[in-house]
Design a protein around this motif. Structure first.
Motif, PDB file in Angstrom:
ATOM      1  N   LYS A   9       0.797  -0.988   0.210  1.00  0.00           N
ATOM      2  CA  LYS A   9      -0.039  -0.127  -0.099  1.00  0.00           C
ATOM      3  C   LYS A   9       0.918   1.188  -0.095  1.00  0.00           C
ATOM      4  CE  LYS A   9      -3.921  -1.859   2.305  1.00  0.00           C
ATOM      5  NZ  LYS A   9      -4.758  -1.866   3.656  1.00  0.00           N
ATOM      6  N   ILE A  10       2.088   1.247   0.860  1.00  0.00           N
ATOM      7  CA  ILE A  10       2.621   2.324   0.928  1.00  0.00           C
ATOM      8  C   ILE A  10       3.335   2.647  -0.506  1.00  0.00           C
ATOM      9  CG2 ILE A  10       5.123   3.284   1.899  1.00  0.00           C
ATOM     10  CD1 ILE A  10       4.380   1.710   4.423  1.00  0.00           C
ATOM     11  N   ILE A  11       4.063   1.430  -1.120  1.00  0.00           N
ATOM     12  CA  ILE A  11       4.665   1.653  -2.269  1.00  0.00           C
ATOM     13  C   ILE A  11       3.717   2.183  -3.574  1.00  0.00           C
ATOM     14  CG2 ILE A  11       6.083   0.626  -4.177  1.00  0.00           C
ATOM     15  CD1 ILE A  11       7.029  -1.269  -1.915  1.00  0.00           C
ATOM     16  N   ALA A  12       2.593   1.535  -3.388  1.00  0.00           N
ATOM     17  CA  ALA A  12       1.717   2.033  -4.456  1.00  0.00           C
ATOM     18  C   ALA A  12       1.381   3.377  -4.301  1.00  0.00           C
ATOM     19  CB  ALA A  12       0.363   0.802  -4.312  1.00  0.00           C
ATOM     20  N   ALA A  13       0.944   3.769  -3.195  1.00  0.00           N
ATOM     21  CA  ALA A  13       0.574   5.216  -2.896  1.00  0.00           C
ATOM     22  C   ALA A  13       1.744   6.151  -3.328  1.00  0.00           C
ATOM     23  CB  ALA A  13       0.325   5.533  -1.245  1.00  0.00           C
ATOM     24  N   LEU A  14       2.992   5.717  -3.136  1.00  0.00           N
ATOM     25  CA  LEU A  14       3.908   6.829  -3.450  1.00  0.00           C
ATOM     26  C   LEU A  14       4.168   6.757  -4.887  1.00  0.00           C
ATOM     27  CD1 LEU A  14       6.700   6.022  -0.932  1.00  0.00           C
ATOM     28  CD2 LEU A  14       5.401   8.143  -0.897  1.00  0.00           C
ATOM     29  N   VAL A  15       3.925   5.523  -5.631  1.00  0.00           N
ATOM     30  CA  VAL A  15       4.245   5.556  -7.122  1.00  0.00           C
ATOM     31  C   VAL A  15       2.963   6.322  -7.844  1.00  0.00           C
ATOM     32  CG1 VAL A  15       3.872   3.941  -9.126  1.00  0.00           C
ATOM     33  CG2 VAL A  15       5.274   3.220  -7.163  1.00  0.00           C
ATOM     34  N   SER A  16       1.763   6.410  -7.007  1.00  0.00           N
ATOM     35  CA  SER A  16       0.724   7.180  -7.692  1.00  0.00           C
ATOM     36  C   SER A  16       0.497   8.613  -7.277  1.00  0.00           C
ATOM     37  CB  SER A  16      -0.618   6.674  -7.189  1.00  0.00           C
ATOM     38  OG  SER A  16      -0.750   6.430  -5.957  1.00  0.00           O
ATOM     39  N   HIS A  17       1.816   8.829  -6.653  1.00  0.00           N
ATOM     40  CA  HIS A  17       1.994  10.276  -5.938  1.00  0.00           C
ATOM     41  C   HIS A  17       0.791  10.752  -5.031  1.00  0.00           C
ATOM     42  CE1 HIS A  17       4.807  10.851  -9.225  1.00  0.00           C
ATOM     43  NE2 HIS A  17       4.035  10.728 -10.233  1.00  0.00           N
ATOM     44  N   ASN A  18       0.125   9.682  -4.377  1.00  0.00           N
ATOM     45  CA  ASN A  18      -0.614   9.957  -3.219  1.00  0.00           C
ATOM     46  C   ASN A  18       0.045   9.915  -1.914  1.00  0.00           C
ATOM     47  OD1 ASN A  18      -2.848  10.100  -1.640  1.00  0.00           O
ATOM     48  ND2 ASN A  18      -3.782   8.537  -2.397  1.00  0.00           N
ATOM     49  N   VAL A  19       0.657  10.950  -1.750  1.00  0.00           N
ATOM     50  CA  VAL A  19       1.848  11.012  -0.548  1.00  0.00           C
ATOM     51  C   VAL A  19       1.054  11.067   0.734  1.00  0.00           C
ATOM     52  CG1 VAL A  19       3.597  12.054   0.516  1.00  0.00           C
ATOM     53  CG2 VAL A  19       3.725  12.138  -1.811  1.00  0.00           C
ATOM     54  N   PRO A  20       0.125  11.636   1.046  1.00  0.00           N
ATOM     55  CA  PRO A  20      -0.978  11.875   2.212  1.00  0.00           C
ATOM     56  C   PRO A  20      -1.143  10.359   2.500  1.00  0.00           C
ATOM     57  CG  PRO A  20      -1.488  13.643   0.953  1.00  0.00           C
ATOM     58  CD  PRO A  20      -0.437  12.666  -0.027  1.00  0.00           C
ATOM     59  N   LYS A  31      10.236  12.798   9.721  1.00  0.00           N
ATOM     60  CA  LYS A  31      11.524  12.593   9.001  1.00  0.00           C
ATOM     61  C   LYS A  31      10.916  11.554   7.827  1.00  0.00           C
ATOM     62  CE  LYS A  31      14.998  15.082  10.249  1.00  0.00           C
ATOM     63  NZ  LYS A  31      15.315  16.229   9.123  1.00  0.00           N
ATOM     64  N   PHE A  32      10.201  10.378   8.178  1.00  0.00           N
ATOM     65  CA  PHE A  32       9.938   9.578   7.151  1.00  0.00           C
ATOM     66  C   PHE A  32       8.685  10.305   6.366  1.00  0.00           C
ATOM     67  CE2 PHE A  32      10.946   5.584   9.708  1.00  0.00           C
ATOM     68  CZ  PHE A  32      11.848   5.157   8.705  1.00  0.00           C
ATOM     69  N   GLU A  33       8.156  11.212   6.907  1.00  0.00           N
ATOM     70  CA  GLU A  33       6.950  12.030   5.965  1.00  0.00           C
ATOM     71  C   GLU A  33       7.886  12.761   5.071  1.00  0.00           C
ATOM     72  OE1 GLU A  33       3.559  15.367   6.317  1.00  0.00           O
ATOM     73  OE2 GLU A  33       4.212  14.306   8.084  1.00  0.00           O
ATOM     74  N   GLU A  34       8.858  13.348   5.511  1.00  0.00           N
ATOM     75  CA  GLU A  34       9.654  14.167   4.699  1.00  0.00           C
ATOM     76  C   GLU A  34      10.115  13.515   3.466  1.00  0.00           C
ATOM     77  OE1 GLU A  34      13.804  16.468   4.710  1.00  0.00           O
ATOM     78  OE2 GLU A  34      13.003  16.266   6.827  1.00  0.00           O
ATOM     79  N   ILE A  35      10.743  12.425   3.709  1.00  0.00           N
ATOM     80  CA  ILE A  35      11.378  11.445   2.814  1.00  0.00           C
ATOM     81  C   ILE A  35      10.282  10.932   1.786  1.00  0.00           C
ATOM     82  CG2 ILE A  35      12.442   9.168   2.239  1.00  0.00           C
ATOM     83  CD1 ILE A  35      14.158  11.303   3.299  1.00  0.00           C
ATOM     84  N   ALA A  36       8.996  10.665   2.339  1.00  0.00           N
ATOM     85  CA  ALA A  36       7.996  10.270   1.488  1.00  0.00           C
ATOM     86  C   ALA A  36       7.595  11.255   0.323  1.00  0.00           C
ATOM     87  CB  ALA A  36       6.690   9.828   2.279  1.00  0.00           C
ATOM     88  N   TRP A  37       7.441  12.505   1.000  1.00  0.00           N
ATOM     89  CA  TRP A  37       7.302  13.609   0.056  1.00  0.00           C
ATOM     90  C   TRP A  37       8.182  13.721  -1.289  1.00  0.00           C
ATOM     91  CZ3 TRP A  37       2.718  15.689  -0.796  1.00  0.00           C
ATOM     92  CH2 TRP A  37       1.857  15.900  -0.123  1.00  0.00           C
ATOM     93  N   LYS A  38       9.609  13.615  -0.695  1.00  0.00           N
ATOM     94  CA  LYS A  38      10.774  13.648  -1.780  1.00  0.00           C
ATOM     95  C   LYS A  38      10.487  12.403  -2.850  1.00  0.00           C
ATOM     96  CE  LYS A  38      14.203  15.883   1.171  1.00  0.00           C
ATOM     97  NZ  LYS A  38      15.392  15.565   1.810  1.00  0.00           N
ATOM     98  N   ILE A  39      10.219  11.380  -2.398  1.00  0.00           N
ATOM     99  CA  ILE A  39       9.930  10.056  -3.335  1.00  0.00           C
ATOM    100  C   ILE A  39       8.692  10.149  -4.176  1.00  0.00           C
ATOM    101  CG2 ILE A  39       9.625   7.719  -3.131  1.00  0.00           C
ATOM    102  CD1 ILE A  39      11.049   7.150  -0.699  1.00  0.00           C
ATOM    103  N   GLY A  40       7.626  10.683  -3.614  1.00  0.00           N
ATOM    104  CA  GLY A  40       6.521  10.701  -4.265  1.00  0.00           C
ATOM    105  C   GLY A  40       5.986  11.934  -4.873  1.00  0.00           C
ATOM    106  N   GLN A  41       6.648  13.076  -5.007  1.00  0.00           N
ATOM    107  CA  GLN A  41       6.906  14.229  -5.556  1.00  0.00           C
ATOM    108  C   GLN A  41       6.547  14.461  -7.053  1.00  0.00           C
ATOM    109  OE1 GLN A  41      10.168  16.721  -5.050  1.00  0.00           O
ATOM    110  NE2 GLN A  41      11.620  15.434  -5.897  1.00  0.00           N
ATOM    111  N   GLU A  42       5.754  15.213  -7.438  1.00  0.00           N
ATOM    112  CA  GLU A  42       5.409  15.166  -8.756  1.00  0.00           C
ATOM    113  C   GLU A  42       6.408  16.369  -9.533  1.00  0.00           C
ATOM    114  OE1 GLU A  42       0.656  14.507  -8.796  1.00  0.00           O
ATOM    115  OE2 GLU A  42       1.405  15.688  -7.131  1.00  0.00           O
ATOM    116  N   TYR A  43       5.980  16.555 -11.012  1.00  0.00           N
ATOM    117  CA  TYR A  43       6.784  17.626 -11.504  1.00  0.00           C
ATOM    118  C   TYR A  43       6.031  19.221 -11.006  1.00  0.00           C
ATOM    119  CZ  TYR A  43       8.262  14.164 -14.705  1.00  0.00           C
ATOM    120  OH  TYR A  43       9.056  13.011 -15.396  1.00  0.00           O
ATOM    121  N   PRO A  44       7.040  20.030 -11.141  1.00  0.00           N
ATOM    122  CA  PRO A  44       6.472  21.285 -10.419  1.00  0.00           C
ATOM    123  C   PRO A  44       5.146  21.787 -10.513  1.00  0.00           C
ATOM    124  CG  PRO A  44       8.988  21.579 -11.250  1.00  0.00           C
ATOM    125  CD  PRO A  44       8.363  20.049 -11.741  1.00  0.00           C
TER     126      PRO A  44
END
Length: 268
Positions: free
Chosen positions: A40-51, A142-155
């Protein structure tokens, strides 16, 4: 998971087993982190659903560090696994780089500091329990900060997402302003984001403080009620103020008049 990560996890499990044998009076549990939750975590990050990803990570942390009683070795083992999850997600999103890896190692060191066995789980030790929760909150952030870096979209995508998020926040406030418990923390919980991060995004996008926006919405709705003849006390209660003094002070701050003055003027 890399060979080094696999070795560290196996080593942590061996240390945990050894520790359990040496401390027979204390029963430690294995950590709880099912594969389905990692997916679920990986799928959410891949789909840019960071929250959503952050929400799942927090569930893992809460389950293991607040609800269960883990040994320090098992705690470190869990953090290794969470780190591996985020690294795998980073590879899938194309966000894997040296800087991210460096941040990951900082996270691991923070985890070792937290779970190094120096904190007691005895609830009578309030100061130590509070310190533990404070350190846990640092890891959570800190984990939230990393998650946003991973799941971030284009500007441009990120800008659109933030704009849409702010619109949803306003809709949420408009629908819940009458709740006396409505605040930044509850709003953040609704959107699966930390209060500080949510506030930062909202202020960056709108230039306004979220807490002030909640107050302004309440004052605006109270003014409508007063003009309809509703009493000052009732108007304050209906828009979420549990204390009449606070209502009057807040109302005057944003309108320059007291609720009583507005009500009187409308009657003339």
């Amino acid at each position: 998971m890399s060979h080094l990560e696999t070795h560290k996890v196996r080593q942590a499990k061996k240390e945990a087993k050894k520790s359990d044998m040496e401390n027979k009076d204390t029963t430690y549990e294995w950590f709880e982190y099912p594969r389905e939750q990692e997916d679920k975590i990986i799928a959410a990050l891949v789909s840019h659903n960071v929250p959503r990803a952050v929400s799942e990570i927090n569930k893992v942390l809460d389950t293991n560090f607040l609800e269960r009683r883990l040994s320090s070795e098992m705690s470190r083992c869990l953090l290794y696994c969470l780190r591996g999850t985020l690294l795998r997600a980073a590879e899938k999103t194309g966000q894997f780089d040296a800087k991210l890896l460096e941040d990951m190692w900082e996270r691991e060191n923070a985890g070792q500091e937290l779970m190094g066995g120096c904190f007691s789980w005895d609830e009578s030790m309030c100061s130590e329990e509070e310190l533990f929760r404070c350190k846990l909150e640092e890891i959570r952030n800190k984990f939230e900060e990393i998650a946003w870096k991973i799941g971030q979209e284009y500007p441009e995508d990120e800008k659109n997402r933030n704009r849409h998020l702010c619109q949803e926040i306003m809709e949420y406030i408009s629908q819940n302003y009458s709740d006396p418990n409505l605040n930044i923390a509850k709003t953040g919980e609704h959107f699966h984001m930390s209060p500080n991060y949510l506030s930062a995004i909202y202020r960056q996008e709108t230039g306004k403080r979220l807490l002030e926006v909640i107050a302004q919405v309440r004052v605006r709705e109270a003014e409508k009620l007063l003009m309809k003849g509703v009493s000052v006390v009732k108007a304050g209660e209906k828009v979420g103020f549990s204390d009449n003094t606070t209502f009057i002070r807040t109302f005057k701050k944003y309108t320059g008049m007291t609720p009583g003055q507005v009500k009187t003027e409308n009657m003339i």
